[in-house]
Design an enzyme around this catalytic site. Structure first.
Site, PDB file in Angstrom:
ATOM      1  N   LYS A  70     -34.834 -70.247 -33.945  1.00  0.00           N
ATOM      2  CA  LYS A  70     -36.220 -69.855 -34.213  1.00  0.00           C
ATOM      3  C   LYS A  70     -37.221 -70.988 -34.042  1.00  0.00           C
ATOM      4  CE  LYS A  70     -35.854 -65.465 -35.640  1.00  0.00           C
ATOM      5  NZ  LYS A  70     -36.650 -64.336 -35.126  1.00  0.00           N
ATOM      6  N   ASP A 103     -36.755 -62.937 -42.665  1.00  0.00           N
ATOM      7  CA  ASP A 103     -35.439 -62.716 -43.251  1.00  0.00           C
ATOM      8  C   ASP A 103     -34.687 -64.032 -43.393  1.00  0.00           C
ATOM      9  OD1 ASP A 103     -35.329 -59.922 -43.723  1.00  0.00           O
ATOM     10  OD2 ASP A 103     -35.080 -59.557 -41.590  1.00  0.00           O
TER      11      ASP A 103
END
Length: 367
Positions: A70, A103
């Site tokens: 990410k 998340d």
């Protein structure tokens, strides 16, 4: 092994074409302290098990100091946000608060990039995220708000918080009126695909992989993968693309099956980073047109895949192991021949699994 509960195939996806990602993303990442291509590890035991030529795992267990991919999207998006702000206010403003729902891995990446650039971060976390992942986000210096609801609720609350002064939403899920920043995040992931190209060629696969398997939450990484492999001109062969989701949150699979984006009610799953109820509106056109296949896997299959990858020397969290679980579900059990044909796989085919996180990113299995 039982047949997979859910499977989608779209003939003709390999012929669809789109515009490529910008060419300067890789150069930006290469300029960052700590950048290095992540490993592409070949696992012959999996190739033998699944009756294909070669299996490679793109190991994203350590990317720019974080245990997941990410950071690629967050760093490029924050870079673009701050560059625009510098032009708009000539550097006169105070620090921005970068707001995100997560998340786990995306929020930590946003918090890390905020700290590195002298900004603030506020991260909304839904129920079901491992306490260790929540603590890691806070450890990056972010303000963390834990939400009682699901991921979609966290996204809504983050968007509301970002309406405040000197705040900006840094989310990978786009929709009407919110497209630029999700697009930048997706562009950031193109570096991962460019690395795979180079590494596969170095391994002697001159024509590239025959199949790339990608885990899917809201679909932003899948959008980047579709963009990369569907923006190539002939005669370069286009690989098949397989999207994998948990049975607890199959929003992309359900949307593909119905032919339109829909929201699903999610359940808790160790694959927390994939526990998303609604596809990204900006990703959806690429997913609908460019994905060949999609499948949903059980938590038990994901746990087995994570354990098997660990035994083979690859640290993979629940989301990172999902591609192996999905490949196994597609290539074994009742109907496997039909699914193998839909993927265009033969005994000499090369397969790339995108393992998007290390075991420390979201330590559900074995925790």
């Amino acid at each position: 092994m039982p047949a997979p509960a859910r499977w989608y195939a779209r003939p003709g996806a390999r012929a669809w074409r789109c515009a490529p990602a910008p060419g300067d993303v890789r150069a930006f990442h290469s300029s960052l302290s700590g950048y290095a291509p992540t490993p592409l590890t070949e696992l012959p035991a999996l190739a033998e098990e699944l009756c294909v030529g070669r299996v490679f795992v793109k190991d994203e267990s350590w990317r720019l100091g974080l245990p997941a991919f990410k950071a690629l999207g967050a760093s490029w998006a924050v870079h673009r946000i701050l560059a625009e702000r510098a032009v708009d206010d000539a550097g006169r403003g105070g620090p921005l608060t970068l707001v995100a729902a997560t998340d786990g891995n995306h929020g930590r990446a946003v918090a890390r990039m905020a700290h590195r650039s002298g900004q603030l971060a506020h991260v909304f976390v839904p129920r079901g995220v491992h306490p260790g992942a929540v603590a890691a986000i806070a450890g990056e210096g972010a303000r963390v708000t834990e939400v009682r609801g699901a991921y979609d609720d966290a996204v809504r609350l983050a968007a509301e918080a970002a309406r405040g002064p000197d705040s900006v939403l840094v989310q990978d899920s786009g929709g009407p009126g919110y497209t630029r920043i999700p697009r930048w995040i997706v562009e950031g992931y193109s570096t991962l695909c460019a690395e795979v190209d180079e590494q596969v060629r170095t391994a002697g696969v001159a024509t590239g992989p025959g199949l790339v398997v990608v885990p899917v939450g809201v679909g932003s990484l899948a959008q980047a993968v579709v963009t990369h492999y569907r923006s190539r001109a002939a005669p370069v062969p286009a690989p098949a693309l397989l999207a994998v989701e948990p049975e607890a949150a199959p929003c992309v699979l359900e949307s593909l099956t119905r032919g339109a984006p829909v929201s699903v009610t999610t359940r808790e799953t160790p694959m927390a980073g994939l526990n998303c109820g609604t596809p990204s509106g900006t990703a959806w056109p690429h997913l609908r047109a460019g994905l060949d296949t999609a499948i949903a896997v059980t938590d038990a299959d994901g746990a087995r895949a994570a354990a098997d990858l660990a035994a083979l020397g690859v640290s993979s969290g629940p989301c990172g192991a999902a591609p192996l679980a999905g490949l196994r579900a597609a290539l074994t059990g009742a109907g496997a021949g039909e699914r193998r044909a839909a993927l265009g796989l033969g005994p000499a085919s090369a397969v790339v699994l995108l393992s998007t996180e290390g075991a420390s990113a979201n330590p559900h299995f074995g925790a």
